[in-house]
Design an enzyme around this catalytic site. Structure first.
Site, PDB file in Angstrom:
ATOM      1  N   ASN A   1      65.645  84.318  67.305  1.00  0.00           N
ATOM      2  CA  ASN A   1      65.433  83.409  68.430  1.00  0.00           C
ATOM      3  C   ASN A   1      66.594  82.449  68.658  1.00  0.00           C
ATOM      4  O   ASN A   1      66.880  82.087  69.793  1.00  0.00           O
ATOM      5  CB  ASN A   1      64.145  82.607  68.211  1.00  0.00           C
ATOM      6  CG  ASN A   1      62.928  83.513  68.158  1.00  0.00           C
ATOM      7  OD1 ASN A   1      62.575  84.136  69.149  1.00  0.00           O
ATOM      8  ND2 ASN A   1      62.317  83.613  66.988  1.00  0.00           N
TER       9      ASN A   1
ATOM     10  N   TYR B   1      67.254  76.463  60.521  1.00  0.00           N
ATOM     11  CA  TYR B   1      67.194  75.937  61.884  1.00  0.00           C
ATOM     12  C   TYR B   1      68.452  75.117  62.202  1.00  0.00           C
ATOM     13  O   TYR B   1      69.142  75.381  63.205  1.00  0.00           O
ATOM     14  CB  TYR B   1      65.928  75.085  62.015  1.00  0.00           C
ATOM     15  CG  TYR B   1      65.806  74.312  63.289  1.00  0.00           C
ATOM     16  CD1 TYR B   1      65.527  74.946  64.497  1.00  0.00           C
ATOM     17  CD2 TYR B   1      65.937  72.919  63.301  1.00  0.00           C
ATOM     18  CE1 TYR B   1      65.398  74.222  65.669  1.00  0.00           C
ATOM     19  CE2 TYR B   1      65.805  72.193  64.463  1.00  0.00           C
ATOM     20  CZ  TYR B   1      65.541  72.842  65.648  1.00  0.00           C
ATOM     21  OH  TYR B   1      65.412  72.119  66.805  1.00  0.00           O
TER      22      TYR B   1
ATOM     23  N   LYS C   1      71.742  75.964  64.799  1.00  0.00           N
ATOM     24  CA  LYS C   1      72.181  75.105  65.904  1.00  0.00           C
ATOM     25  C   LYS C   1      73.665  74.761  65.758  1.00  0.00           C
ATOM     26  O   LYS C   1      74.386  74.644  66.757  1.00  0.00           O
ATOM     27  CB  LYS C   1      71.323  73.842  65.963  1.00  0.00           C
ATOM     28  CG  LYS C   1      69.856  74.100  66.307  1.00  0.00           C
ATOM     29  CD  LYS C   1      69.654  74.537  67.748  1.00  0.00           C
ATOM     30  CE  LYS C   1      68.179  74.590  68.119  1.00  0.00           C
ATOM     31  NZ  LYS C   1      67.952  74.915  69.550  1.00  0.00           N
TER      32      LYS C   1
END
Lengths: 275, 275
Positions: free
Chosen positions: B83, B144, B148
Site C-alpha cells: 500500500n 510505516y 514514508k
C-alpha cells in the site's frame, strides 16, 4: 578466533575485491551467498528476494556484508523492487532472526546522485568547490539510488528497534572497478575499453575525469570493510566509499575519524586502459 | 478557474478534514479516490496498489494530495510494501503520465519517530529542549515510517528527473483526529475514549500530554494544504504538520517562511473527551 562473515552478492565487483584481499586472512571465515555459483568457490546459492531460501546462510554469522541486489543505475522499478527493496527487508529479517551482530550495507553514491548530476561535468575537475557529507539530504538520481536510501533507513529502523543487528554501517560506495580494470586502468562497464567513446573525445575525457574523482580502489574498499568489521563503537552510521582522490567531492573525514579509514590511493593515479 | 485536485485515500482522517473544510470552496474541484465508496460522495473507487486502475483518475488534475496507504504504525511489512511503497510508486507514475504539476504527499512524523521514542515521555511536557526540523537525519520507528521516508525520496527523484510533477511537498503530519474527536476532545483510535487507560492513570496522562504536543487541528491541517495548493515557489520541500503547540518539538518556522503556514490552534486547548 576468526570472525564468521556472510557475503551476499559475493561475486560482483565489490564482493570479489573483498574475496581477493581478505579471503586468505586467518581473521575471517567467509560464507559466499550468490544467485549463481562459481566453480572455484563453495557457494550458498540463493536469491535475496527469497526470504526462506537465504535464512540458513545467516546462522552462526558474526557479520553480514550485504551487497546482493540489482547493481546498476539502469534498473527498472520491478528489478529494483524485487532485488533491492524486498531483498533488503529479507536480508535484515534473516540477520535479525539469526542474531547477527554486525550489518554492513553496500549503499551507493546514487543516494545523493543529484548533487553530481546538477554539477556535471564541472564537478569532475580539480578545484570545484563542493563537499558532500553524510548529513546532506538525500537526492537520489535513480530507482537504484532511491532503493539504497530506503535500505539505509530500514537498517536504521532495525538497529534502533530490534535486538539484532547491533551495528549497522551504510557504505555509499562510489566507483569500484573489476580486478582486470583496476588501478591503473579503466572500466569495461563504463565503456572506456569497449570503444563507446573515441579516445580524446570530450565524452572520453569527461569519463576519465569522473573516474579520477569517484574511484575507490579495491584495496581501499577492502580496508574500509575491515574498518567496519573490526569496529566496536558504531551503532548506526553512514560513510562514503572513495579513495583519497584529489578531485573527490565526497567526505572521507567522517570515516577517518569514526572508523579509522585511511585510504592509500588517489584517483589522479587512475587512468583508462591503453587502446 | 477552479483547481482540479485529486484526493487519494479521501475518506481517512486527513482526507475528511480536507473535504470538510475545502470541498465547498469554489477554488477547488475535488476528485475523491478511495478503495471503497461512501454514499454521500461521488467516488473514484480504486486501490493505489493497482497502477492501471488508478490512472484515469489523474487525467486533467492540477494537483494530487496523496493520502492513500496503510495509515497506522502497526502495519506489517506486507501491508506497507503493497500500500505504501508500491502504492507510492504507482501514484507518482500516474501523476507523471498524466502531467500533474503539483504533488502533495501525506508523510508522517514517524519518518523521524525515534527522536520521540528515545525521549518519551519527557518530550511530551513543557520545557523539554528539542526541536526537530526538516534537516535532521531520518530515524523511522516502524515499517510505516520507513515507507514514508521512501515516499519522500522517491518523490524527490521524480521531481528532479522527470517533467512531472513540477512541485513536491512532503507533509510530515503528526496527530490529526477524527471530526468527532477533534478539538477540544481526544481520539478514539488512541484509546482515550475506549477505556484502554483509566482516567487519571499515568498512561492516560502521558497520552493527553502527547496529544497536546503532537496535535494538528483539522483547520490547521487544511490551511497547510491550501498553502501548498496555492504556492508556486517550492520545487521540493519537507514540512511538519502540527498546530502551534506550546509543547511541539517539530519545527513549523520553515513552513511559516516558505509557504506561509500560520496555524491558529495550540495543543494546550486540546483535551481528552469527558468520561
Amino acid at each position: 578466533m576468526a570472525q564468521n562473515v556472510l557475503l551476499t552478492g559475493a561475486f560482483g565487483r565489490v564482493g570479489t575485491a573483498i574475496i581477493d584481499h581478505l579471503a586468505d586472512k586467518p581473521d575471517y571465515n567467509f560464507t559466499y551467498l550468490n544467485r549463481s555459483d562459481r566453480d572455484q568457490y563453495e557457494t550458498f546459492v540463493a536469491d535475496v528476494s527469497d526470504r526462506e531460501a537465504i535464512q540458513p546462510a545467516f546462522e552462526d554469522q558474526d557479520a553480514v556484508i550485504h551487497l546482493a541486489g540489482y547493481p546498476e543505475t539502469d534498473g527498472t522499478w520491478e528489478e529494483i523492487l524485487k532485488n533491492n527493496i524486498i531483498g533488503m527487508y529479507n536480508t535484515l529479517e534473516a540477520a535479525k532472526e539469526a542474531e547477527v551482530e554486525k550489518f554492513i550495507f553496500g549503499s551507493t553514491n546514487h543516494v545523493v546522485g543529484m548533487y553530481e548530476v546538477e554539477n556535471a561535468p564541472d564537478i569532475y575537475y580539480p578545484d570545484f568547490d563542493l563537499m558532500i557529507d553524510h548529513t546532506v539530504p538525500n537526492r537520489p538520481d535513480t530507482y537504484y539510488g532511491t532503493s539504497k536510501a530506503f535500505g539505509e533507513d530500514l537498517g536504521r529502523y532495525y538497529l534502533e528497534n530490534y535486538e539484532f543487528p547491533t551495528q549497522f554501517y551504510a557504505l555509499r560506495i562510489a566507483s569500484v572497478r573489476h580486478e582486470e580494470y583496476d588501478h591503473p586502468y579503466g572500466d569495461a562497464e563504463h565503456g572506456v575499453d569497449r570503444g563507446d567513446w573515441e579516445r580524446g573525445s570530450d565524452e572520453y575525457e569527461t569519463m576519465v575525469a569522473r573516474m579520477k574523482s569517484m574511484w575507490q580502489s579495491r584495496r581501499d574498499l577492502t580496508h574500509q570493510m575491515e574498518c567496519c568489521l573490526t569496529d566496536d563503537e558504531v551503532d548506526f552510521d553512514v560513510f562514503y566509499g572513495v579513495s583519497d582522490n584529489d578531485r573527490r567531492w565526497f567526505d572521507i573525514e567522517h570515516a577517518r575519524e569514526v572508523i579509522g579509514y585511511e585510504p592509500q590511493d588517489n584517483g589522479e593515479e587512475w587512468d583508462a586502459p591503453p587502446e
